[in-house]
Write a protein that holds these residues in place. Structure first.
Motif, PDB file in Angstrom:
ATOM      1  N   VAL A 103     -65.687 -33.605  26.551  1.00 46.60           N
ATOM      2  CA  VAL A 103     -66.231 -32.877  25.403  1.00 46.60           C
ATOM      3  C   VAL A 103     -66.884 -31.575  25.852  1.00 46.60           C
ATOM      4  CG1 VAL A 103     -67.911 -32.962  23.535  1.00 46.60           C
ATOM      5  CG2 VAL A 103     -66.512 -34.958  24.023  1.00 46.60           C
ATOM      6  N   SER A 104     -67.606 -31.590  26.958  1.00 50.64           N
ATOM      7  CA  SER A 104     -68.236 -30.355  27.444  1.00 50.64           C
ATOM      8  C   SER A 104     -67.185 -29.309  27.800  1.00 50.64           C
ATOM      9  CB  SER A 104     -69.115 -30.659  28.655  1.00 50.64           C
ATOM     10  OG  SER A 104     -68.345 -31.159  29.732  1.00 50.64           O
ATOM     11  N   LEU A 105     -66.057 -29.753  28.377  1.00 53.57           N
ATOM     12  CA  LEU A 105     -64.980 -28.821  28.700  1.00 53.57           C
ATOM     13  C   LEU A 105     -64.379 -28.222  27.437  1.00 53.57           C
ATOM     14  CD1 LEU A 105     -62.908 -27.511  30.637  1.00 53.57           C
ATOM     15  CD2 LEU A 105     -61.580 -29.630  30.473  1.00 53.57           C
ATOM     16  N   VAL A 106     -64.124 -29.049  26.429  1.00 52.15           N
ATOM     17  CA  VAL A 106     -63.493 -28.568  25.195  1.00 52.15           C
ATOM     18  C   VAL A 106     -64.432 -27.634  24.434  1.00 52.15           C
ATOM     19  CG1 VAL A 106     -62.609 -29.286  22.957  1.00 52.15           C
ATOM     20  CG2 VAL A 106     -61.982 -30.562  25.000  1.00 52.15           C
ATOM     21  N   VAL A 107     -65.707 -27.978  24.346  1.00 50.16           N
ATOM     22  CA  VAL A 107     -66.665 -27.123  23.640  1.00 50.16           C
ATOM     23  C   VAL A 107     -66.815 -25.781  24.352  1.00 50.16           C
ATOM     24  CG1 VAL A 107     -69.078 -26.887  22.959  1.00 50.16           C
ATOM     25  CG2 VAL A 107     -67.905 -29.059  22.622  1.00 50.16           C
ATOM     26  N   LYS A 108     -66.815 -25.811  25.669  1.00 53.71           N
ATOM     27  CA  LYS A 108     -66.909 -24.557  26.428  1.00 53.71           C
ATOM     28  C   LYS A 108     -65.697 -23.667  26.166  1.00 53.71           C
ATOM     29  CE  LYS A 108     -67.291 -22.751  31.137  1.00 53.71           C
ATOM     30  NZ  LYS A 108     -67.301 -23.092  32.581  1.00 53.71           N
ATOM     31  N   ARG A 109     -64.506 -24.271  26.172  1.00 57.62           N
ATOM     32  CA  ARG A 109     -63.301 -23.491  25.869  1.00 57.62           C
ATOM     33  C   ARG A 109     -63.360 -22.951  24.444  1.00 57.62           C
ATOM     34  NH1 ARG A 109     -58.260 -24.069  28.229  1.00 57.62           N
ATOM     35  NH2 ARG A 109     -57.399 -24.230  26.119  1.00 57.62           N
ATOM     36  N   TRP A 110     -63.828 -23.745  23.508  1.00 60.40           N
ATOM     37  CA  TRP A 110     -63.886 -23.329  22.103  1.00 60.40           C
ATOM     38  C   TRP A 110     -64.770 -22.092  21.941  1.00 60.40           C
ATOM     39  CZ3 TRP A 110     -68.373 -23.664  18.957  1.00 60.40           C
ATOM     40  CH2 TRP A 110     -68.163 -23.410  17.594  1.00 60.40           C
ATOM     41  N   TRP A 111     -65.935 -22.096  22.556  1.00 53.14           N
ATOM     42  CA  TRP A 111     -66.849 -20.967  22.417  1.00 53.14           C
ATOM     43  C   TRP A 111     -66.347 -19.747  23.182  1.00 53.14           C
ATOM     44  CZ3 TRP A 111     -69.992 -18.832  19.378  1.00 53.14           C
ATOM     45  CH2 TRP A 111     -70.917 -17.883  19.803  1.00 53.14           C
ATOM     46  N   GLU A 112     -65.785 -19.944  24.365  1.00 52.31           N
ATOM     47  CA  GLU A 112     -65.308 -18.807  25.151  1.00 52.31           C
ATOM     48  C   GLU A 112     -64.142 -18.108  24.465  1.00 52.31           C
ATOM     49  OE1 GLU A 112     -64.410 -20.299  29.003  1.00 52.31           O
ATOM     50  OE2 GLU A 112     -66.497 -20.175  29.715  1.00 52.31           O
ATOM     51  N   GLN A 113     -63.313 -18.848  23.764  1.00 52.81           N
ATOM     52  CA  GLN A 113     -62.190 -18.207  23.081  1.00 52.81           C
ATOM     53  C   GLN A 113     -62.675 -17.269  21.986  1.00 52.81           C
ATOM     54  OE1 GLN A 113     -58.505 -20.680  22.359  1.00 52.81           O
ATOM     55  NE2 GLN A 113     -59.827 -22.303  23.131  1.00 52.81           N
ATOM     56  N   TYR A 114     -63.738 -17.657  21.283  1.00 53.09           N
ATOM     57  CA  TYR A 114     -64.254 -16.749  20.264  1.00 53.09           C
ATOM     58  C   TYR A 114     -64.926 -15.544  20.911  1.00 53.09           C
ATOM     59  CZ  TYR A 114     -66.669 -14.968  16.188  1.00 53.09           C
ATOM     60  OH  TYR A 114     -67.114 -14.140  15.176  1.00 53.09           O
ATOM     61  N   CYS A 115     -65.684 -15.766  21.980  1.00 47.61           N
ATOM     62  CA  CYS A 115     -66.373 -14.661  22.646  1.00 47.61           C
ATOM     63  C   CYS A 115     -65.404 -13.658  23.237  1.00 47.61           C
ATOM     64  CB  CYS A 115     -67.304 -15.203  23.730  1.00 47.61           C
ATOM     65  SG  CYS A 115     -68.729 -16.130  23.108  1.00 47.61           S
ATOM     66  N   LYS A 116     -64.210 -14.108  23.618  1.00 52.06           N
ATOM     67  CA  LYS A 116     -63.236 -13.205  24.225  1.00 52.06           C
ATOM     68  C   LYS A 116     -62.371 -12.482  23.198  1.00 52.06           C
ATOM     69  CE  LYS A 116     -62.934 -15.542  28.683  1.00 52.06           C
ATOM     70  NZ  LYS A 116     -63.443 -14.377  29.437  1.00 52.06           N
ATOM     71  N   LEU A 117     -62.485 -12.843  21.920  1.00 53.78           N
ATOM     72  CA  LEU A 117     -61.760 -12.081  20.899  1.00 53.78           C
ATOM     73  C   LEU A 117     -62.298 -10.653  20.865  1.00 53.78           C
ATOM     74  CD1 LEU A 117     -61.569 -14.625  17.932  1.00 53.78           C
ATOM     75  CD2 LEU A 117     -59.637 -13.689  19.206  1.00 53.78           C
ATOM     76  N   PRO A 118     -61.458  -9.646  21.073  1.00 57.53           N
ATOM     77  CA  PRO A 118     -61.962  -8.264  21.146  1.00 57.53           C
ATOM     78  C   PRO A 118     -62.305  -7.706  19.767  1.00 57.53           C
ATOM     79  CG  PRO A 118     -59.590  -8.274  21.354  1.00 57.53           C
ATOM     80  CD  PRO A 118     -60.005  -9.719  21.289  1.00 57.53           C
ATOM     81  N   TRP A 119     -63.252  -6.788  19.757  1.00 58.76           N
ATOM     82  CA  TRP A 119     -63.660  -6.075  18.541  1.00 58.76           C
ATOM     83  C   TRP A 119     -63.312  -4.597  18.726  1.00 58.76           C
ATOM     84  CZ3 TRP A 119     -67.850  -7.966  14.896  1.00 58.76           C
ATOM     85  CH2 TRP A 119     -67.917  -9.356  14.910  1.00 58.76           C
ATOM     86  N   PRO A 120     -62.748  -3.946  17.714  1.00 56.30           N
ATOM     87  CA  PRO A 120     -62.328  -2.543  17.863  1.00 56.30           C
ATOM     88  C   PRO A 120     -63.454  -1.533  17.634  1.00 56.30           C
ATOM     89  CG  PRO A 120     -61.692  -3.332  15.709  1.00 56.30           C
ATOM     90  CD  PRO A 120     -62.355  -4.501  16.402  1.00 56.30           C
ATOM     91  N   ASP A 121     -64.675  -2.000  17.403  1.00 54.68           N
ATOM     92  CA  ASP A 121     -65.754  -1.079  17.062  1.00 54.68           C
ATOM     93  C   ASP A 121     -66.024  -0.059  18.165  1.00 54.68           C
ATOM     94  OD1 ASP A 121     -65.734  -3.314  15.402  1.00 54.68           O
ATOM     95  OD2 ASP A 121     -67.858  -3.111  14.910  1.00 54.68           O
ATOM     96  N   SER A 122     -66.033  -0.524  19.417  1.00 57.36           N
ATOM     97  CA  SER A 122     -66.337   0.389  20.522  1.00 57.36           C
ATOM     98  C   SER A 122     -65.280   1.475  20.644  1.00 57.36           C
ATOM     99  CB  SER A 122     -66.440  -0.389  21.827  1.00 57.36           C
ATOM    100  OG  SER A 122     -67.494  -1.334  21.776  1.00 57.36           O
TER     101      SER A 122
END
Length: 406
Positions: A103-122
């Motif tokens: 579960v710790s592995l899956v939750v870590k992957r879940w959060w990292e995938q959202y954090c790595k989604l790029p934003w075009p604002d910069s």
């Protein structure tokens, strides 16, 4: 998200000085505490495991009924021996250890995938600051680069996201949305291939770098460090998309998932026998339970843990906790286009209210009462009165509206 934004914007337009009183803690909140969280249904434990718990309880009670009313006395003695043996054996399974790491592995992957989604604002901010000319060609350059970034975003993430795939099943729908022109789609090629690395989502980013290079050569970008900064932001955008795509292409090893799932199911299959209450008890054992109370608690803990991992395993699906990428992509396109296209001048440069204060501290005050009353036609803070305060029971933040914990 868009509903909340519109709601907040409407309130500010109606009365920009409208104050909101923080929500107070009521007596019922003190009595229940965090217990109200357990009464939620959306994204809750009950929604995840109610069906399995119902089936498991029926099986347990069926075995108990057969043992108590359908077996002979001799058969009951043999069944009780099996119950004692299973009760000793299944408790040694390292279920907590296996589930905890998984579960710790899956939750870590879940959060990292959202954090790595790029934003075009910069990228949009750098284009706005470095390409300062206001002619049509410069505006076309900035908007095209933003559109190419969002086109790459869509082509890449739609291969992972069920929601984006339903919104853009083929390149035709992308053309109809305005993200891509027909001649550009011909260059990109077929995007319906099932091969992992068969997509050309990177191609619009390559076009963006070529546009930036031509802009620097034509004098639209005169700052060499700024030119490198824009290229760096485009490269970071591509790197973020690559990282997210890698998470989708390389999942958790199947054997790990199989071991954890098999351990949980075997544990509770053996517990169907090992947790049965026997009739012929030792002297002094007066408790005889028909319903497995503590077994139900174990089931909620362990199966709930497993279902959490299964729900978060693919964050690009359509579960309650999966990413709402349609709204996020709409936000990116709208904000980035506004940044590069908005021609409104910033507010006039003036001294702030703490200009002559050596150690400023934030505090409420009627700093702009006269200014707003004279120029804007708005009511002052004193004129607002009781009508300007929100109902404390309705004064909740956007986080409280979104987070099921509130």
């Amino acid at each position: 998200i868009h509903f909340y934004k519109r709601e907040a914007k409407t309130l500010m337009m109606e009365n920009p000085l409208k104050r909101v009183i923080p929500r107070r803690t009521h007596f019922t909140d003190i009595l229940m505490g965090e217990g109200k969280v357990m009464c939620r249904w959306r994204s809750s434990l009950w929604k995840l495991v109610w069906c399995e718990l119902l089936i498991y309880t029926i099986l347990f009670l069926s075995i108990s009924f057969i043992y108590r009313y359908a077996l002979t006395e001799e058969q009951m003695v043999w069944f009780e021996r099996v119950v004692r043996w299973c009760g000793k054996q299944y408790t040694g399974l390292p279920l907590t250890f296996l589930l905890g790491f998984y579960v710790s592995l899956v939750v870590k992957r879940w959060w990292e995938q959202y954090c790595k989604l790029p934003w075009p604002d910069s990228i949009a901010i750098q284009l706005r600051g470095l390409v300062k000319t206001s002619d049509e060609r410069s505006l076309m350059l900035k908007r095209t680069i933003v559109r190419y970034c969002m086109l790459s975003y869509t082509l890449c993430i739609r291969r992972l996201s069920v929601r984006l795939r339903k919104r853009f099943p083929t390149i035709k729908e992308i053309i109809q949305s305005g993200l891509c022109r027909p001649d550009e789609a011909i260059r990109i090629g077929d995007e319906d291939t099932a091969e992992i690395y068969g997509s050309n989502w990177w191609m619009p980013l390559k076009w963006s770098t070529e546009l930036v290079f031509n802009a620097q050569k034509d004098g639209l970008i005169v700052s060499a460090p700024g030119y490198n900064g824009i290229l760096g932001q485009i490269s970071a955008f591509r790197s973020g998309l690559t990282s997210v795509a890698a998470y989708g292409h390389i999942p958790v090893p199947l054997v790990y998932t199989q071991v954890v799932t098999l351990a949980v199911y075997i544990y509770f299959a053996v517990a169907l026998i090992g947790e049965q209450w026997i009739i012929f008890r030792n002297p002094g054992d007066e408790i005889d339970l028909y319903y497995p109370i503590f077994m139900t608690v174990k089931f909620l803990f362990y199966f709930g843990w497993l279902r959490v991992a299964e729900t978060l395993y693919n964050p690009f699906g359509e579960d309650d906790e999966d990413f709402e990428l349609n709204g996020l992509m709409n936000r990116h396109f709208k904000v980035a286009m506004n940044i590069v296209s908005e021609s409104e001048d910033p507010p006039e440069l003036k001294k702030d209210v703490y200009w002559n204060t050596p150690d400023p501290e934030l505090e409420e005050g009627n700093w702009y009462e006269d200014m707003i009353g004279a120029n804007g036609g708005y009511k002052t803070i004193n004129e607002i009165g009781a009508d300007g305060f929100e109902d404390p029971s309705e004064a909740i933040t956007l986080t409280e509206k979104r987070d099921p914990m509130y």
